[in-house]
Design an enzyme around this catalytic site. Sequence first.
Site, PDB file in Angstrom:
ATOM      1  N   HIS A 146      32.036  15.765  26.643  1.00 17.91           N
ATOM      2  CA  HIS A 146      32.376  16.259  25.298  1.00 17.91           C
ATOM      3  C   HIS A 146      33.876  16.326  25.060  1.00 17.91           C
ATOM      4  O   HIS A 146      34.323  16.309  23.913  1.00 17.91           O
ATOM      5  CB  HIS A 146      31.758  17.638  25.064  1.00 17.91           C
ATOM      6  CG  HIS A 146      30.298  17.570  24.740  1.00 17.91           C
ATOM      7  ND1 HIS A 146      29.654  16.412  24.408  1.00 17.91           N
ATOM      8  CD2 HIS A 146      29.355  18.536  24.684  1.00 17.91           C
ATOM      9  CE1 HIS A 146      28.389  16.657  24.164  1.00 17.91           C
ATOM     10  NE2 HIS A 146      28.169  17.950  24.336  1.00 17.91           N
ATOM     11  N   ARG A 163      39.119  10.812  17.036  1.00 20.26           N
ATOM     12  CA  ARG A 163      40.383  10.379  16.434  1.00 20.26           C
ATOM     13  C   ARG A 163      40.936   9.119  17.091  1.00 20.26           C
ATOM     14  O   ARG A 163      42.024   8.679  16.740  1.00 20.26           O
ATOM     15  CB  ARG A 163      41.428  11.497  16.569  1.00 20.26           C
ATOM     16  CG  ARG A 163      41.232  12.642  15.626  1.00 20.26           C
ATOM     17  CD  ARG A 163      41.561  12.208  14.194  1.00 20.26           C
ATOM     18  NE  ARG A 163      41.350  13.277  13.267  1.00 20.26           N
ATOM     19  CZ  ARG A 163      42.302  14.141  12.882  1.00 20.26           C
ATOM     20  NH1 ARG A 163      43.507  14.046  13.386  1.00 20.26           N
ATOM     21  NH2 ARG A 163      42.028  15.077  12.021  1.00 20.26           N
ATOM     22  N   ARG A 179      28.530   5.466  29.083  1.00 26.66           N
ATOM     23  CA  ARG A 179      27.426   4.906  28.304  1.00 26.66           C
ATOM     24  C   ARG A 179      27.723   3.470  27.927  1.00 26.66           C
ATOM     25  O   ARG A 179      28.880   3.079  27.769  1.00 26.66           O
ATOM     26  CB  ARG A 179      27.198   5.730  27.033  1.00 26.66           C
ATOM     27  CG  ARG A 179      26.736   7.151  27.296  1.00 26.66           C
ATOM     28  CD  ARG A 179      26.423   7.850  25.991  1.00 26.66           C
ATOM     29  NE  ARG A 179      25.133   7.466  25.488  1.00 26.66           N
ATOM     30  CZ  ARG A 179      24.022   8.211  25.591  1.00 26.66           C
ATOM     31  NH1 ARG A 179      24.070   9.391  26.157  1.00 26.66           N
ATOM     32  NH2 ARG A 179      22.881   7.765  25.128  1.00 26.66           N
ATOM     33  N   GLU A 216      17.510  15.019  40.119  1.00 27.18           N
ATOM     34  CA  GLU A 216      17.980  16.039  39.187  1.00 27.18           C
ATOM     35  C   GLU A 216      16.840  16.329  38.215  1.00 27.18           C
ATOM     36  O   GLU A 216      16.440  15.453  37.435  1.00 27.18           O
ATOM     37  CB  GLU A 216      19.217  15.557  38.410  1.00 27.18           C
ATOM     38  CG  GLU A 216      19.700  16.615  37.418  1.00 27.18           C
ATOM     39  CD  GLU A 216      21.024  16.270  36.730  1.00 27.18           C
ATOM     40  OE1 GLU A 216      21.872  15.604  37.346  1.00 27.18           O
ATOM     41  OE2 GLU A 216      21.195  16.695  35.577  1.00 27.18           O
ATOM     42  N   GLU A 248      26.964   9.557  35.744  1.00 22.84           N
ATOM     43  CA  GLU A 248      25.652   9.364  35.103  1.00 22.84           C
ATOM     44  C   GLU A 248      25.638   7.960  34.528  1.00 22.84           C
ATOM     45  O   GLU A 248      26.597   7.552  33.866  1.00 22.84           O
ATOM     46  CB  GLU A 248      25.472  10.350  33.955  1.00 22.84           C
ATOM     47  CG  GLU A 248      25.082  11.720  34.385  1.00 22.84           C
ATOM     48  CD  GLU A 248      24.908  12.620  33.160  1.00 22.84           C
ATOM     49  OE1 GLU A 248      24.761  12.116  32.042  1.00 22.84           O
ATOM     50  OE2 GLU A 248      24.955  13.833  33.344  1.00 22.84           O
ATOM     51  N   GLY A 287      27.232  20.702  30.884  1.00 22.50           N
ATOM     52  CA  GLY A 287      28.312  20.181  30.060  1.00 22.50           C
ATOM     53  C   GLY A 287      28.518  20.945  28.776  1.00 22.50           C
ATOM     54  O   GLY A 287      29.476  21.707  28.613  1.00 22.50           O
ATOM     55  N   HIS A 288      27.593  20.782  27.839  1.00 24.60           N
ATOM     56  CA  HIS A 288      27.768  21.262  26.472  1.00 24.60           C
ATOM     57  C   HIS A 288      28.175  22.736  26.408  1.00 24.60           C
ATOM     58  O   HIS A 288      29.133  23.105  25.712  1.00 24.60           O
ATOM     59  CB  HIS A 288      26.472  21.025  25.680  1.00 24.60           C
ATOM     60  CG  HIS A 288      26.589  21.396  24.243  1.00 24.60           C
ATOM     61  ND1 HIS A 288      26.982  20.499  23.273  1.00 24.60           N
ATOM     62  CD2 HIS A 288      26.402  22.570  23.610  1.00 24.60           C
ATOM     63  CE1 HIS A 288      27.027  21.107  22.119  1.00 24.60           C
ATOM     64  NE2 HIS A 288      26.671  22.365  22.286  1.00 24.60           N
ATOM     65  N   HIS A 318      20.689  19.898  32.161  1.00 20.06           N
ATOM     66  CA  HIS A 318      20.448  19.585  30.745  1.00 20.06           C
ATOM     67  C   HIS A 318      20.020  20.829  29.976  1.00 20.06           C
ATOM     68  O   HIS A 318      19.002  21.437  30.280  1.00 20.06           O
ATOM     69  CB  HIS A 318      19.400  18.482  30.526  1.00 20.06           C
ATOM     70  CG  HIS A 318      19.714  17.674  29.287  1.00 20.06           C
ATOM     71  ND1 HIS A 318      19.542  18.177  28.033  1.00 20.06           N
ATOM     72  CD2 HIS A 318      20.250  16.436  29.148  1.00 20.06           C
ATOM     73  CE1 HIS A 318      19.954  17.264  27.154  1.00 20.06           C
ATOM     74  NE2 HIS A 318      20.395  16.196  27.799  1.00 20.06           N
ATOM     75  N   ASN A 342      30.133  18.680  33.440  1.00 20.95           N
ATOM     76  CA  ASN A 342      30.096  17.432  32.670  1.00 20.95           C
ATOM     77  C   ASN A 342      31.156  17.507  31.573  1.00 20.95           C
ATOM     78  O   ASN A 342      31.117  18.392  30.717  1.00 20.95           O
ATOM     79  CB  ASN A 342      28.696  17.254  32.066  1.00 20.95           C
ATOM     80  CG  ASN A 342      28.579  15.950  31.301  1.00 20.95           C
ATOM     81  OD1 ASN A 342      29.448  15.598  30.524  1.00 20.95           O
ATOM     82  ND2 ASN A 342      27.486  15.240  31.512  1.00 20.95           N
ATOM     83  N   HIS A 345      29.392  10.469  31.998  1.00 22.88           N
ATOM     84  CA  HIS A 345      28.375   9.461  31.690  1.00 22.88           C
ATOM     85  C   HIS A 345      29.077   8.286  31.020  1.00 22.88           C
ATOM     86  O   HIS A 345      29.571   8.418  29.896  1.00 22.88           O
ATOM     87  CB  HIS A 345      27.335  10.082  30.749  1.00 22.88           C
ATOM     88  CG  HIS A 345      26.164   9.202  30.453  1.00 22.88           C
ATOM     89  ND1 HIS A 345      25.066   9.651  29.768  1.00 22.88           N
ATOM     90  CD2 HIS A 345      25.908   7.900  30.750  1.00 22.88           C
ATOM     91  CE1 HIS A 345      24.181   8.673  29.658  1.00 22.88           C
ATOM     92  NE2 HIS A 345      24.683   7.587  30.232  1.00 22.88           N
ATOM     93  N   THR A 403      21.854  12.721  22.845  1.00 18.15           N
ATOM     94  CA  THR A 403      22.131  12.963  24.264  1.00 18.15           C
ATOM     95  C   THR A 403      20.935  12.408  25.040  1.00 18.15           C
ATOM     96  O   THR A 403      19.979  11.932  24.433  1.00 18.15           O
ATOM     97  CB  THR A 403      22.349  14.475  24.537  1.00 18.15           C
ATOM     98  OG1 THR A 403      22.609  14.663  25.932  1.00 18.15           O
ATOM     99  CG2 THR A 403      21.145  15.302  24.139  1.00 18.15           C
ATOM    100  N   THR A 404      21.004  12.456  26.378  1.00 16.76           N
ATOM    101  CA  THR A 404      19.918  11.899  27.179  1.00 16.76           C
ATOM    102  C   THR A 404      18.610  12.611  26.856  1.00 16.76           C
ATOM    103  O   THR A 404      18.523  13.835  26.954  1.00 16.76           O
ATOM    104  CB  THR A 404      20.239  12.061  28.682  1.00 16.76           C
ATOM    105  OG1 THR A 404      21.578  11.640  28.901  1.00 16.76           O
ATOM    106  CG2 THR A 404      19.295  11.245  29.525  1.00 16.76           C
ATOM    107  N   ARG A 406      30.635   5.667  23.826  1.00 18.72           N
ATOM    108  CA  ARG A 406      30.907   6.596  22.720  1.00 18.72           C
ATOM    109  C   ARG A 406      31.839   7.740  23.119  1.00 18.72           C
ATOM    110  O   ARG A 406      32.475   8.332  22.285  1.00 18.72           O
ATOM    111  CB  ARG A 406      29.600   7.160  22.152  1.00 18.72           C
ATOM    112  CG  ARG A 406      28.882   8.110  23.082  1.00 18.72           C
ATOM    113  CD  ARG A 406      27.725   8.791  22.389  1.00 18.72           C
ATOM    114  NE  ARG A 406      26.622   7.878  22.145  1.00 18.72           N
ATOM    115  CZ  ARG A 406      25.354   8.283  22.035  1.00 18.72           C
ATOM    116  NH1 ARG A 406      25.076   9.562  22.111  1.00 18.72           N
ATOM    117  NH2 ARG A 406      24.393   7.428  21.842  1.00 18.72           N
TER     118      ARG A 406
END
Length: 237
Positions: free
Chosen positions: A10, A18, A45, A151, A70, A213-214, A191, A7, A43, A100-101, A49
């Site tokens: 990020h 920026r 959204r 998932e 997503e 992801g993170h 997640h 993912n 994702h 986050t989700t 964002r």
Amino acid sequence: MAELGVNIDHVATVRQARRTDEPDPVWAAALAELGGADGITVHLREDRRHIQDRDLAVLRETVGVKLNLEMACDDEIVDIACRVKPRQATLVPERREEVTTEGGLDVVGQKERVGRVIGRLQKAGIVVSLFLDPCPEQIAAAAELGANAVELHTGQYALAAPGNAQERELKTLQKAAAAVLKQGMVLHAGHGLTYRNVRSVATIDGMGELNIGHSIIARAVMVGLVEAVREMKRLIS
Ligand code: PXP
């Protein structure tokens, strides 16, 4: 062996801080592929964002592995998905104020709406996965609606303290995983998975795909920082 979906949201988060053009998630996707990613997950959204419409469109053209979108059960986003046609869509709940989700999709409470979205996406040739808490009722509802995959939300497992609490959460995931497979759906999970906690989830019987992801992006910042500073020093000198 479970496949790895990386993912890259990020990367776009850093860019959007920026409102500039770097780092580009498209470039990150190519690097993730070079590293062996089996899939790229983004994702889109409602509040845009991080990932932007342009990112999704370019990724659709450039990603060679599975592109997994997503998305919420939102008409505007469903229209975009049907037009762009990622290989897979993962339906998630979405709240504007969340970081986050949070939590899985409530399929039981909105069967008609989720069923309609699954139908539209599948008609466009998109494989549909539902992001669910490891709850038997939600899994049964997903199967009833013809979802291709589930998932399992690993957030509670990831948050649990190592030891008994984490073992309990792992057992819940294992049971839910068996239910997903028994209902004939493909098993995914994700997640909160990290370099420390991924092993037990990756070895659940029948695990087909992990979306992470993170932790990967956080690690990439750390392993890349020395080289990034060296390059800047070289230019300055
Ligand atoms: N799977 C789903 C459905 C998600 O919403 C997210 C977060 O965007 C992930 C996996 C990845 O979670 P993490 O960033 O904690 O690895």
